[in-house]
Motif scaffolding. Structure first.
Motif, PDB file in Angstrom:
ATOM      1  N   ILE A 249       0.875  -0.959   0.445  1.00  0.00           N
ATOM      2  CA  ILE A 249       0.558   0.143  -0.184  1.00  0.00           C
ATOM      3  C   ILE A 249       0.918   1.752   0.237  1.00  0.00           C
ATOM      4  N   GLU A 250       0.498   2.441  -0.915  1.00  0.00           N
ATOM      5  CA  GLU A 250       1.721   3.025  -0.924  1.00  0.00           C
ATOM      6  C   GLU A 250       1.860   4.165   0.091  1.00  0.00           C
ATOM      7  N   LYS A 251       0.365   4.496   0.616  1.00  0.00           N
ATOM      8  CA  LYS A 251      -0.136   5.721   1.552  1.00  0.00           C
ATOM      9  C   LYS A 251      -0.759   4.922   2.421  1.00  0.00           C
ATOM     10  N   VAL A 252      -0.380   4.563   3.183  1.00  0.00           N
ATOM     11  CA  VAL A 252      -1.658   3.749   5.567  1.00  0.00           C
ATOM     12  C   VAL A 252      -1.369   5.267   5.423  1.00  0.00           C
ATOM     13  N   ASN A 253      -2.882   4.915   5.735  1.00  0.00           N
ATOM     14  CA  ASN A 253      -3.277   6.598   6.788  1.00  0.00           C
ATOM     15  C   ASN A 253      -4.550   5.821   7.723  1.00  0.00           C
ATOM     16  N   ALA A 254      -4.476   4.210   7.581  1.00  0.00           N
ATOM     17  CA  ALA A 254      -4.735   4.190   9.441  1.00  0.00           C
ATOM     18  C   ALA A 254      -4.332   3.298   9.649  1.00  0.00           C
ATOM     19  N   ARG A 255      -4.324   2.713  11.037  1.00  0.00           N
ATOM     20  CA  ARG A 255      -3.899   1.756  11.884  1.00  0.00           C
ATOM     21  C   ARG A 255      -4.138   0.431  10.904  1.00  0.00           C
ATOM     22  N   LEU A 256      -2.639   0.097   9.999  1.00  0.00           N
ATOM     23  CA  LEU A 256      -2.822  -1.145  10.148  1.00  0.00           C
ATOM     24  C   LEU A 256      -2.516  -2.244  10.396  1.00  0.00           C
ATOM     25  N   GLU A 257      -3.862  -3.450  11.495  1.00  0.00           N
ATOM     26  CA  GLU A 257      -2.402  -5.149  12.185  1.00  0.00           C
ATOM     27  C   GLU A 257      -3.514  -5.933  11.659  1.00  0.00           C
ATOM     28  N   VAL A 258      -2.593  -6.893  11.303  1.00  0.00           N
ATOM     29  CA  VAL A 258      -2.582  -7.846  10.629  1.00  0.00           C
ATOM     30  C   VAL A 258      -2.835  -9.107  11.637  1.00  0.00           C
ATOM     31  N   ILE A 259      -4.168  -9.977  11.882  1.00  0.00           N
ATOM     32  CA  ILE A 259      -4.692 -10.743  12.631  1.00  0.00           C
ATOM     33  C   ILE A 259      -4.524 -12.333  12.426  1.00  0.00           C
ATOM     34  N   ARG A 260      -4.331 -13.466  12.510  1.00  0.00           N
ATOM     35  CA  ARG A 260      -4.357 -14.189  12.533  1.00  0.00           C
ATOM     36  C   ARG A 260      -5.982 -14.852  12.715  1.00  0.00           C
ATOM     37  N   LEU A 261      -6.470 -15.145  11.420  1.00  0.00           N
ATOM     38  CA  LEU A 261      -8.207 -15.751  11.606  1.00  0.00           C
ATOM     39  C   LEU A 261      -8.113 -17.087  10.402  1.00  0.00           C
ATOM     40  N   ASP A 262      -8.877 -18.174  10.573  1.00  0.00           N
ATOM     41  CA  ASP A 262      -9.423 -18.945  10.059  1.00  0.00           C
ATOM     42  C   ASP A 262     -10.804 -19.340  10.142  1.00  0.00           C
ATOM     43  N   VAL A 263     -11.594 -18.913   8.985  1.00  0.00           N
ATOM     44  CA  VAL A 263     -12.793 -18.399   9.109  1.00  0.00           C
ATOM     45  C   VAL A 263     -13.489 -20.152   9.329  1.00  0.00           C
TER      46      VAL A 263
END
Length: 276
Positions: free
Chosen positions: A49-63
């Motif tokens: 992502i060229e410009k990150v505006n928000a707080r982006l957080e990765v979370i492990r999830l298997d639906v």
């Protein structure tokens, strides 16, 4: 007030387009969780992502696993007290090479039970004026199902568990190769999408009855034809297909522009598609 959102399957395809568009809408005090099975894929998505505006957080999830969804829900609620936006987008792909009976169980477990688990755990934790979207398709209408099967999806009187029972019985029929004689369509995506839309109809009905003061919106969305690895094998002509980024645009636009009238409905390009 700071916004908190979760997008499942956010590392690729439409999910990544949704992430890009929501990041453009949100600000530095807002948080977007990327719910992904492989955290490294989520981190790579963020880097692109060229410009990150928000707080982006990765979370492990298997639906496909309820315990995974419950764990993520607990983490988000503990940190934020609730959630403003959930986009249930993660989906299993179909294969042209596999017979329906050999892929239907995993397909339904991810696409339908996953949507059910997401609603079960996140619907009660939607903040006031929150939104829960399920990415479905225009095939999620009873217009694509034989009339003899319409009564199985009488959402005015059914519970979420009732919908699950219908789709699990469908899996049994497909595996036993009895689905055709009962009138089910050959393409397993159609019953799956109808059941997804049915879930949102029931959830929205229950929310309106039990928590009208929260003014939450629960509905399904159809992105239209999108040029992704999942869709290409099933459509001969992709010339008019949208990019994931463009398709995500009209879905994310619904967040600020939608009203309570959308709740319980299937929306495409800002308009309701008929249920029957």
């Amino acid at each position: 007030m700071n916004k908190v959102a979760l997008i499942t399957g956010a590392n690729q395809g439409l999910g990544f387009g949704l992430l890009q568009k929501l990041n453009e809408l949100y600000g530095e005090n807002d948080t977007i969780y990327l719910g992904v099975r492989r955290p490294e894929a989520g981190e790579e998505a963020i880097k692109s992502i060229e410009k990150v505006n928000a707080r982006l957080e990765v979370i492990r999830l298997d639906v496909s696993k309820e315990e995974s969804i419950e764990e993520v829900k607990n983490a988000i609620v503990q940190k934020h007290g609730g959630i403003d936006l959930v986009i249930s987008n993660a989906a299993a792909r179909m294969s042209k090479e596999l017979a329906n009976k050999d892929q239907v169980e995993g397909f339904i477990q991810t696409n339908n039970m996953g949507a059910y688990y997401m609603l079960k755990h996140f619907q009660p934790n939607l903040k006031a004026n929150g939104t829960f979207m399920v990415v479905a398709s225009a095939f999620g209408s009873l217009l694509h199902l034989g009339g003899n099967l319409h009564s199985l999806f009488n959402t005015d009187n059914m519970s979420l568990k009732d919908i699950n029972k219908v789709i699990q019985d469908y899996v049994i029929d497909v595996k036993a190769e009895k689905d055709s004689e009962k009138g089910w369509p050959e393409w397993i995506n159609i019953p799956s999408k109808i059941a997804q839309v049915a879930l949102t109809r029931v959830a929205a009905r229950d929310e309106a009855v039990n928590h009208p003061e929260k003014n939450t919106k629960i509905y399904s969305v159809c992105p239209g034809l999108v040029d992704t690895d999942a869709s290409r094998p099933f459509f001969d002509n992709m010339h008019e297909a949208q990019s994931p980024y463009d398709a995500a645009g009209h879905i994310i636009n619904l967040i600020d522009n939608s009203t309570g009238e959308y709740s319980g409905k299937l929306i495409q390009f800002g308009k309701e598609l008929p249920w029957n």
